[in-house]
Design a protein around this motif. Sequence first.
Motif, mmCIF file in Angstrom:
data_model
loop_
_atom_site.group_PDB
_atom_site.id
_atom_site.type_symbol
_atom_site.label_atom_id
_atom_site.label_comp_id
_atom_site.label_asym_id
_atom_site.label_seq_id
_atom_site.Cartn_x
_atom_site.Cartn_y
_atom_site.Cartn_z
ATOM 1 N N TYR A 24 0.846 -1.209 0.000
ATOM 2 C CA TYR A 24 0.000 0.000 0.000
ATOM 3 C C TYR A 24 0.881 1.259 0.000
ATOM 4 C CZ TYR A 24 -2.535 3.852 2.128
ATOM 5 O OH TYR A 24 -3.035 5.090 2.399
ATOM 6 N N ARG A 25 1.898 1.274 0.858
ATOM 7 C CA ARG A 25 2.756 2.462 0.964
ATOM 8 C C ARG A 25 3.567 2.690 -0.300
ATOM 9 N NH1 ARG A 25 4.157 1.779 7.398
ATOM 10 N NH2 ARG A 25 2.179 2.698 8.065
ATOM 11 N N VAL A 28 1.303 4.531 -2.542
ATOM 12 C CA VAL A 28 1.226 5.939 -2.111
ATOM 13 C C VAL A 28 2.437 6.697 -2.647
ATOM 14 C CG1 VAL A 28 1.391 7.497 -0.118
ATOM 15 C CG2 VAL A 28 -0.139 5.525 -0.029
ATOM 16 N N GLN A 54 -6.731 11.634 0.285
ATOM 17 C CA GLN A 54 -6.856 10.716 1.431
ATOM 18 C C GLN A 54 -7.986 9.730 1.211
ATOM 19 O OE1 GLN A 54 -5.973 11.448 5.630
ATOM 20 N NE2 GLN A 54 -6.348 13.581 5.153
ATOM 21 N N GLU B 70 2.040 13.093 3.617
ATOM 22 C CA GLU B 70 2.476 11.749 3.224
ATOM 23 C C GLU B 70 2.370 10.790 4.422
ATOM 24 O OE1 GLU B 70 6.108 11.801 1.082
ATOM 25 O OE2 GLU B 70 6.003 9.661 0.607
ATOM 26 N N ARG B 72 0.243 11.038 6.858
ATOM 27 C CA ARG B 72 -1.188 10.734 7.058
ATOM 28 C C ARG B 72 -1.666 9.681 6.061
ATOM 29 N NH1 ARG B 72 -4.280 15.695 6.266
ATOM 30 N NH2 ARG B 72 -2.363 16.884 5.957
ATOM 31 N N LEU B 73 -1.180 9.788 4.826
ATOM 32 C CA LEU B 73 -1.573 8.781 3.829
ATOM 33 C C LEU B 73 -1.044 7.408 4.225
ATOM 34 C CD1 LEU B 73 -1.001 10.624 0.409
ATOM 35 C CD2 LEU B 73 -3.161 10.227 1.594
ATOM 36 N N ASN B 74 0.193 7.379 4.698
ATOM 37 C CA ASN B 74 0.797 6.095 5.065
ATOM 38 C C ASN B 74 0.143 5.466 6.291
ATOM 39 O OD1 ASN B 74 2.674 5.756 3.012
ATOM 40 N ND2 ASN B 74 4.149 7.120 3.997
ATOM 41 N N GLU B 75 -0.487 6.313 7.115
ATOM 42 C CA GLU B 75 -1.097 5.792 8.343
ATOM 43 C C GLU B 75 -2.526 5.290 8.128
ATOM 44 O OE1 GLU B 75 -0.711 8.878 11.202
ATOM 45 O OE2 GLU B 75 1.378 8.375 11.676
#
Lengths: 189, 153
Positions: A24-25, A28, A54, B70, B72-75
Motif C-alpha cells: 500500500y505504501r 502511495v 486521502q 504523506e 497521514r496517507l501512510n497511516e
Amino acid sequence: LQNESEHDDGSLILRVAEGDVAAYRELVRRHGSSLYHFAVRLTRDSAESEDIVQETFLRLWQRAKDYSPEARVTTWLHRITHNLAVDRLRARGRAEPLSDDEEVPISARQHADLEGQRSREALEAALAHLPERQAAAIALVNFQGLSGREAASVLGVKEEALESLLARGRRTLKTLLSKSLGINFGETG
Amino acid sequence: MKPQTMTIERFNQLLAAYGAKLESWPEQERDAARALVASSEQARTLLLTEANFDGVLAQIELPKLSADFERRLNEIPLRAPVRRWPPFRLLWPGLAWTAAASLGIALGTLSPLGDVSDDVGVDATAQVQTTETDEVLALAAGSLGDLSLEELP
C-alpha cells in the motif's frame, strides 16, 4: 519483500487486497503526488485536494479487491479521484462549471489577473479559467501522462469526445496565454 | 498490408488535441502521422508551432507532498483496519468440519430413529424401575411375614 519498487502496480494492488501495508505504501509513494496534482487541477484548493487524495487512498486500502486488471492501476486511481472531486464541486455549488461548448470569456479582471504574470504563473491562471471537464482532460493527458483511451475512461467519455475536450481546452489556453504573454501560438484544429 | 495514410486535416485535428508529442497520440494513428511528418513540409511546420505551446505546458510541475500529508496517507491502514477474509483455499478445512458437524446434528435431531430409541429407553427404564420396586416390596413383605404384629414397634 526485498524491494517494493521492483513490483508492478498490478501485483502491488493484489497484495494490498490481502492487507499488505508495505505494498500500500509503495502505491502511495508512486501515485500520491500525481493524484494530488490532479485533484488540485480540478478543485483549485489544496486542503480539499488533500481530503480527496486521502479518500482515494482509503478506498484503495479498503476496496483493492474491487480493482479490475482491465485498467491500469493509475487509471483506476485517477477515476476515483476524479469522481470524488466532481462530487465535491457539485456539493460546493460549483456544480455548474462552464459548459464544454462555451468559450471562456476573458473579462477585464481576468485579463488583469494574467497581466504581469509570466509563463508558469500565467499558465496556472489560464488553467484555472478552463471549464472543469476541459481542465480534467488536459491534466490527464498533458500532466498525468495517461493515454487518450485511459483519460477517456477516467472521464467516462468516448475517445472522440475526449479529443474535442482537449482541442477546445488547448485553444482556450492559447487564447488566454497569447494575450498575457504576447506569444502567438498559432492555430491548429 | 498497405500502411494507413493520414490527411493533413486529420493530422491537424490530432495535433490540436494531443499536442506535438506523437507518443501521446492514439496508437493506431501514430505510424501514419510519422509518415506524414516525414513527407510533408506543412506537417513539420505545424508540429513545430504546436511544440512551442507544449513547451509552455511542460512548465507545470508536480507538487511534492508535504511530509505531514504523506505520513497521514501512510497511516491510513493503521487508522482504518480492514477485516479481510483469508484466501478461500484456507477456508476449506474449516468449512468442511463445520458442514460435517452441522449435518450430524441435523440428522441426529430430525431423524425419527432418534425418537424411537428415546421412547424405548424411557420405557425400558420405567420397566426396570417397576421390576426393581416390585422385588423390593416382595422382599420386604417376606421379611415382614416372619414377624408377629406384636413385635412391630
